[in-house]
Motif scaffolding. Structure first.
Motif, PDB file in Angstrom:
ATOM      1  N   THR A 298       1.275  -1.181  -0.328  1.00 52.92           N
ATOM      2  CA  THR A 298      -0.008  -0.103   0.285  1.00 52.92           C
ATOM      3  C   THR A 298       1.015   1.031  -0.110  1.00 52.92           C
ATOM      4  N   THR A 299       0.245   1.938  -1.110  1.00 52.03           N
ATOM      5  CA  THR A 299       1.381   3.102  -0.974  1.00 52.03           C
ATOM      6  C   THR A 299      -0.055   4.737  -1.106  1.00 52.03           C
ATOM      7  N   ALA A 300       0.489   6.088  -0.804  1.00 48.10           N
ATOM      8  CA  ALA A 300      -0.512   6.599  -0.080  1.00 48.10           C
ATOM      9  C   ALA A 300       0.378   7.840  -1.555  1.00 48.10           C
TER      10      ALA A 300
ATOM     11  N   LEU B 240       5.611  13.286   5.637  1.00 45.56           N
ATOM     12  CA  LEU B 240       6.186  11.744   5.311  1.00 45.56           C
ATOM     13  C   LEU B 240       6.736  12.061   3.998  1.00 45.56           C
ATOM     14  N   PRO B 241       8.396  10.673   3.898  1.00 42.70           N
ATOM     15  CA  PRO B 241       8.144  10.833   2.206  1.00 42.70           C
ATOM     16  C   PRO B 241       7.452  10.034   1.627  1.00 42.70           C
ATOM     17  N   ALA B 242       7.126  10.858  -0.171  1.00 39.98           N
ATOM     18  CA  ALA B 242       5.945  10.299  -1.467  1.00 39.98           C
ATOM     19  C   ALA B 242       6.397   8.831  -1.214  1.00 39.98           C
ATOM     20  N   ASP B 243       7.684   7.969  -1.039  1.00 37.70           N
ATOM     21  CA  ASP B 243       7.463   6.613  -1.048  1.00 37.70           C
ATOM     22  C   ASP B 243       6.805   6.211   0.417  1.00 37.70           C
ATOM     23  N   MET B 244       6.470   6.404   1.013  1.00 37.53           N
ATOM     24  CA  MET B 244       6.019   6.234   2.250  1.00 37.53           C
ATOM     25  C   MET B 244       5.114   4.606   2.171  1.00 37.53           C
ATOM     26  N   SER B 245       5.296   3.937   2.690  1.00 34.96           N
ATOM     27  CA  SER B 245       4.481   2.645   1.833  1.00 34.96           C
ATOM     28  C   SER B 245       3.958   1.536   2.948  1.00 34.96           C
ATOM     29  N   VAL B 246       3.554   0.496   3.133  1.00 31.82           N
ATOM     30  CA  VAL B 246       3.297  -1.228   4.024  1.00 31.82           C
ATOM     31  C   VAL B 246       3.350  -1.545   3.878  1.00 31.82           C
TER      32      VAL B 246
ATOM     33  N   TRP C  32      -6.930  -3.321   6.177  1.00 28.87           N
ATOM     34  CA  TRP C  32      -6.720  -3.032   7.574  1.00 28.87           C
ATOM     35  C   TRP C  32      -5.111  -2.382   6.362  1.00 28.87           C
ATOM     36  N   SER C  33      -4.469  -2.405   5.564  1.00 30.92           N
ATOM     37  CA  SER C  33      -3.288  -1.330   4.987  1.00 30.92           C
ATOM     38  C   SER C  33      -3.791   0.048   4.577  1.00 30.92           C
ATOM     39  N   ALA C  34      -5.028  -0.205   4.240  1.00 26.01           N
ATOM     40  CA  ALA C  34      -5.607   1.189   3.362  1.00 26.01           C
ATOM     41  C   ALA C  34      -5.805   1.924   5.234  1.00 26.01           C
ATOM     42  N   CYS C  35      -6.384   1.559   5.785  1.00 23.09           N
ATOM     43  CA  CYS C  35      -6.668   1.798   7.067  1.00 23.09           C
ATOM     44  C   CYS C  35      -4.979   2.536   7.764  1.00 23.09           C
ATOM     45  N   TYR C  36      -4.339   1.674   8.513  1.00 22.20           N
ATOM     46  CA  TYR C  36      -3.427   2.070   8.970  1.00 22.20           C
ATOM     47  C   TYR C  36      -2.190   2.808   7.792  1.00 22.20           C
ATOM     48  N   THR C  37      -2.434   2.971   6.763  1.00 23.69           N
ATOM     49  CA  THR C  37      -1.507   3.925   6.084  1.00 23.69           C
ATOM     50  C   THR C  37      -2.385   5.400   6.581  1.00 23.69           C
ATOM     51  N   ALA C  38      -3.286   5.478   6.057  1.00 22.35           N
ATOM     52  CA  ALA C  38      -4.110   6.350   6.535  1.00 22.35           C
ATOM     53  C   ALA C  38      -4.427   6.993   7.937  1.00 22.35           C
ATOM     54  N   ALA C  39      -3.813   5.652   9.101  1.00 25.88           N
ATOM     55  CA  ALA C  39      -3.379   6.188  10.422  1.00 25.88           C
ATOM     56  C   ALA C  39      -2.188   6.709  11.076  1.00 25.88           C
ATOM     57  N   ILE C  40      -1.125   6.033  10.116  1.00 30.13           N
ATOM     58  CA  ILE C  40       0.463   6.701   9.655  1.00 30.13           C
ATOM     59  C   ILE C  40       0.102   8.282   9.721  1.00 30.13           C
ATOM     60  N   GLY C  41      -0.732   8.482   8.316  1.00 28.61           N
ATOM     61  CA  GLY C  41      -1.021  10.069   8.127  1.00 28.61           C
ATOM     62  C   GLY C  41      -0.664  10.808   8.850  1.00 28.61           C
ATOM     63  N   LEU C  42      -2.599  10.784   9.701  1.00 31.26           N
ATOM     64  CA  LEU C  42      -2.662  11.429  10.357  1.00 31.26           C
ATOM     65  C   LEU C  42      -1.562  11.706  11.708  1.00 31.26           C
ATOM     66  N   VAL C  43      -1.389  10.495  12.428  1.00 31.60           N
ATOM     67  CA  VAL C  43      -0.476  10.922  13.516  1.00 31.60           C
ATOM     68  C   VAL C  43       0.899  11.861  12.833  1.00 31.60           C
TER      69      VAL C  43
ATOM     70  N   PHE D 141       3.956  -6.565   9.573  1.00 30.61           N
ATOM     71  CA  PHE D 141       4.134  -6.083   8.724  1.00 30.61           C
ATOM     72  C   PHE D 141       5.589  -5.226   8.529  1.00 30.61           C
ATOM     73  N   GLU D 142       5.167  -4.806   7.660  1.00 33.63           N
ATOM     74  CA  GLU D 142       6.617  -3.579   7.042  1.00 33.63           C
ATOM     75  C   GLU D 142       6.631  -2.021   6.468  1.00 33.63           C
ATOM     76  N   VAL D 143       6.852  -1.494   7.628  1.00 35.47           N
ATOM     77  CA  VAL D 143       6.769   0.289   7.244  1.00 35.47           C
ATOM     78  C   VAL D 143       7.731   1.084   6.782  1.00 35.47           C
ATOM     79  N   ARG D 144       7.774   1.044   5.671  1.00 33.00           N
ATOM     80  CA  ARG D 144       9.049   1.899   4.673  1.00 33.00           C
ATOM     81  C   ARG D 144       8.278   3.930   4.818  1.00 33.00           C
ATOM     82  N   ILE D 145       9.360   4.247   5.898  1.00 34.97           N
ATOM     83  CA  ILE D 145       8.641   5.776   5.688  1.00 34.97           C
ATOM     84  C   ILE D 145      10.901   5.914   5.113  1.00 34.97           C
ATOM     85  N   PRO D 146      11.294   5.747   4.018  1.00 31.04           N
ATOM     86  CA  PRO D 146      12.230   6.878   3.983  1.00 31.04           C
ATOM     87  C   PRO D 146      12.711   8.062   4.799  1.00 31.04           C
TER      88      PRO D 146
END
Length: 147
Positions: free
Chosen positions: A15-17, A80-86, A61-72, A105-110
């Protein structure tokens, strides 16, 4: 929590935002794949491939969780970097006659400091409804990558 002795199926998502939004909630890209080993190949004859329940759960779950990372991240003013992914893998497994789920989960936040990225990932689990729904019910392993 029970440990899975034998994994039967694995649903995977990547998943990428996207920053390019066409609506109030933005756009989310999900790639689904069927995991299988040589002894677990799946063949679809005369029908279009369709996602497994584990893939659908991982996708939601990944859609919700990715949005939660963005909110936090927004609340903490962390860009957050443009290439953040879960990436999420949901295993359906068995121990004896009982069936269970587990998640990886593998959360990538370069480009974000490791400790900051880990705090974002942990805080996102605290507000994501899917994470809260399964908390204490299934094993969830989280790996945060910042490189």
């Amino acid at each position: 929590m029970n440990k899975i002795e034998k994994v039967l199926f694995t649903g995977k998502t990547h998943t990428t935002a996207s920053r390019e939004s066409t609506g109030a909630h933005g756009k989310l890209d999900l790639n689904l794949s069927v995991a299988g080993s040589a002894d677990q190949d799946l063949t679809y004859a005369a029908v279009a491939p369709h996602p497994l329940a584990e893939q659908l759960f991982a996708g939601a779950w990944s859609a919700c969780y990715t949005a939660a990372i963005g909110l936090v991240a927004a609340q903490k003013r962390v860009p957050l970097p443009a290439d953040m992914s879960v990436d999420i893998e949901i295993d359906l497994g068995q121990t004896g006659a009982a069936y269970f789920l587990q998640a990886r989960f593998e959360v990538r936040i370069p480009g974000v400091a490791q400790d900051v990225a880990e705090r974002l990932a942990h805080a996102a689990h605290q507000i994501c409804p899917y994470s809260k729904a399964v908390h204490g019910n299934i094993d969830v392993a989280v790996n945060v990558v910042t490189a």
